[in-house]
Motif scaffolding. Structure first.
Motif, PDB file in Angstrom:
ATOM      1  N   VAL A 244       0.855  -1.187   0.000  1.00  0.00           N
ATOM      2  CA  VAL A 244       0.000   0.000   0.000  1.00  0.00           C
ATOM      3  C   VAL A 244       0.894   1.240   0.000  1.00  0.00           C
ATOM      4  N   VAL A 245       0.523   2.236  -0.793  1.00  0.00           N
ATOM      5  CA  VAL A 245       1.188   3.538  -0.762  1.00  0.00           C
ATOM      6  C   VAL A 245       0.117   4.607  -0.618  1.00  0.00           C
ATOM      7  N   LEU A 246       0.344   5.553   0.321  1.00  0.00           N
ATOM      8  CA  LEU A 246      -0.540   6.703   0.505  1.00  0.00           C
ATOM      9  C   LEU A 246       0.319   7.957   0.367  1.00  0.00           C
ATOM     10  N   THR A 247      -0.023   8.803  -0.579  1.00  0.00           N
ATOM     11  CA  THR A 247       0.760  10.006  -0.847  1.00  0.00           C
ATOM     12  C   THR A 247      -0.145  11.229  -0.841  1.00  0.00           C
ATOM     13  N   VAL A 248       0.250  12.259  -0.089  1.00  0.00           N
ATOM     14  CA  VAL A 248      -0.403  13.562  -0.188  1.00  0.00           C
ATOM     15  C   VAL A 248       0.429  14.368  -1.178  1.00  0.00           C
ATOM     16  N   GLY A 249      -0.084  14.495  -2.378  1.00  0.00           N
ATOM     17  CA  GLY A 249       0.684  15.131  -3.436  1.00  0.00           C
ATOM     18  C   GLY A 249       0.292  16.564  -3.722  1.00  0.00           C
ATOM     19  N   ARG A 250      -0.773  17.027  -3.069  1.00  0.00           N
ATOM     20  CA  ARG A 250      -1.236  18.392  -3.333  1.00  0.00           C
ATOM     21  C   ARG A 250      -1.730  19.018  -2.041  1.00  0.00           C
ATOM     22  N   PHE A 251      -1.315  20.289  -1.774  1.00  0.00           N
ATOM     23  CA  PHE A 251      -1.748  21.031  -0.590  1.00  0.00           C
ATOM     24  C   PHE A 251      -1.892  22.492  -1.036  1.00  0.00           C
ATOM     25  N   HIS A 252      -3.121  22.939  -1.195  1.00  0.00           N
ATOM     26  CA  HIS A 252      -3.377  24.300  -1.645  1.00  0.00           C
ATOM     27  C   HIS A 252      -4.158  25.051  -0.569  1.00  0.00           C
ATOM     28  N   ALA A 253      -3.665  26.258  -0.229  1.00  0.00           N
ATOM     29  CA  ALA A 253      -4.378  27.096   0.731  1.00  0.00           C
ATOM     30  C   ALA A 253      -3.861  28.518   0.633  1.00  0.00           C
ATOM     31  N   GLY A 254      -4.779  29.462   0.686  1.00  0.00           N
ATOM     32  CA  GLY A 254      -4.395  30.863   0.773  1.00  0.00           C
ATOM     33  C   GLY A 254      -3.841  31.458  -0.490  1.00  0.00           C
ATOM     34  N   THR A 255      -3.738  32.811  -0.440  1.00  0.00           N
ATOM     35  CA  THR A 255      -3.204  33.565  -1.578  1.00  0.00           C
ATOM     36  C   THR A 255      -2.130  34.560  -1.162  1.00  0.00           C
TER      37      THR A 255
END
Length: 444
Positions: A244-255
């Motif tokens: 099993v592989v779990l990857t958080v590949g995207r984190f978007h917040a704020g400007t």
């Protein structure tokens, strides 16, 4: 099927210019042209036109625009089985850094996964088989698939009626370039590629001024805690013998830096080989994110949306054994071995109607000089050290152009040149055969 040695000999006879060490100029030119002008998923108009043109010139009945940019060529050549050969066509949003004289001329787009090779192999194999009609009987269907990288291309072709509009396959074949010393042809009977799912997560906070965090509920901090906590799902909730592989590949917040945003968004990717484990991992992602949001006092529960991607790829074990034997005769027995399960994923299997056997194998393409200079001992360590699929440095050796054509031609001939028995069928087993240190293929 005919004996492997017979199929290999017939393949050599109808592809006389594709022997070891030969890189035909026309083949290399076609490949370089595709590499210079990559196109993203569902935008493969030029690539599709190039493939369609070569198929028409070879005598195929060609249909354009299948699932927007897909191509299907049909060559009916008497009675016999229906064989499908598939190649994917799309590139990736990657800035090429290879420095090759034929590097991408499209800013920010690159054939970083080798689909330009796949199209070249497919076109040349289709031409060779069309020119040798006297050597086989049956129907050959050549499928240029769009949008493998986006994960929706094969499903779109099925939705567009590919199984109803064209001769239904008795067997389906595909192949993929992969890192490893150029010239090998890894095969895996049974489970060869994992399933892939994407999970879109939206954390709802309360925005405000960066100087007054006490008046907000900061979704950035909450999402960051969720990212950290998610790293323990595989290590602490899944048995060590599960892949099993779990990857958080995207984190978007704020400007901007002095505003606490009202939302944060995460993109999570999950690779699994077992449906029960998949459900446990997806449930754990939802539980962790909801708990972190509750702990932070978020005004709303998070939005957690599962976007199913690719199913597992499970080769028919009987079929894979037969094709591996042919490839061993063709390329050398030492080049063919069981590479084991890879946690890359593919939508290839969706093109096979239920009950139709398929086989999907790899060709290694790392230049010898790059391979020898790579640090590490043994195949596994060196494979991890050389540029692989999706790398901006991925540059397959042109020596694989010829063998990649022959592997497709020989697989097709294993069925089309013989009418003596049925195609291998289900159930698709997981019995492992030829053994060697694992060389993971990483298609998608």
């Amino acid at each position: 099927m005919r004996e492997a040695a017979v199929v290999a000999r017939l393949t050599r006879e109808i592809t006389p210019g594709l022997g070891p060490g030969h890189v035909p100029g026309s083949l290399a030119d076609f490949y370089r042209d595709l590499h210079r002008r990559p196109e993203l998923s569902f935008e493969e108009h030029r690539t599709a036109a190039k493939l369609a043109g070569r198929l028409r010139a070879a005598g195929y009945e060609v249909t354009d625009g299948v699932a927007r940019t897909g191509v299907v060529g049909v060559l009916v050549n008497g009675e016999g089985p229906v064989v499908w050969l598939r190649g994917d066509m799309d590139a990736l949003p990657v800035h090429e850094a290879t420095g090759l004289p034929y590097a991408s001329e499209v800013d920010g787009v690159m054939h970083a996964c080798g689909h330009d090779l796949h199209v070249t192999w497919l076109a040349a194999a289709a031409e060779a088989l069309a020119a040798a009609r006297e050597a086989w009987s049956g129907t050959l269907v050549v499928v240029g698939q769009p949008a493998e990288e986006a994960g929706g291309g094969a499903a779109a072709m099925v939705a567009d009626g590919i199984h109803d509009r064209f001769p239904r396959p008795d067997v389906l074949f595909g192949q993929h370039v992969t890192p490893g010393l150029a010239g090998c042809c890894p095969h895996t009977p049974g489970l060869t590629l994992s399933a892939s799912d994407d999970v879109d997560v939206v954390v709802h906070g309360v925005g405000g001024h960066g100087s007054r965090p006490e008046s907000t509920v900061d979704p950035v901090v909450t999402a960051a805690y969720a990212v950290t906590r998610l790293q323990s799902v595989v290590s602490r909730e899944i048995a060590a013998n599960e892949a099993v592989v779990l990857t958080v590949g995207r984190f978007h917040a704020g400007t901007t830096s002095n505003v606490i945003p009202a939302q944060a968004r995460l993109g999570v990717n999950v690779r699994t080989r077992d449906s029960r484990v998949r459900e446990r991992v997806l449930a754990a992602i939802r539980r962790v994110v909801e708990a972190e949001c509750a702990a932070a006092g978020c005004p709303l529960p998070p939005d957690v949306t599962v976007l199913p991607g690719c199913p597992t790829t499970v080769n028919d074990a009987c079929l894979d054994g037969e094709i591996a034997a042919v490839h061993g005769e063709l390329l050398g027995a030492e080049t063919v071995f069981d590479s084991g399960l890879a946690l890359g994923s593919e939508d290839f299997s969706l093109l096979a109607p239920r009950g139709v056997p398929y086989d999907y194998w790899y060709l290694t393409a790392t230049p010898a000089a790059v391979w020898e200079a790579a640090p590490g001992e043994g195949m596994t360590e060196k494979t991890a050290a050389v540029p692989g699929n999706h790398s901006p440095l991925f540059a397959p050796d042109l020596s694989v152009l010829a063998p990649g054509v022959r592997t497709l031609v020989s697989a097709a001939l294993s069925r089309l040149a013989d009418q003596s028995g049925p195609v291998c069928g289900s159930p698709r087993g997981r019995t492992r055969g030829r053994q060697a240190p694992p060389m993971p293929g990483t298609p998608a």
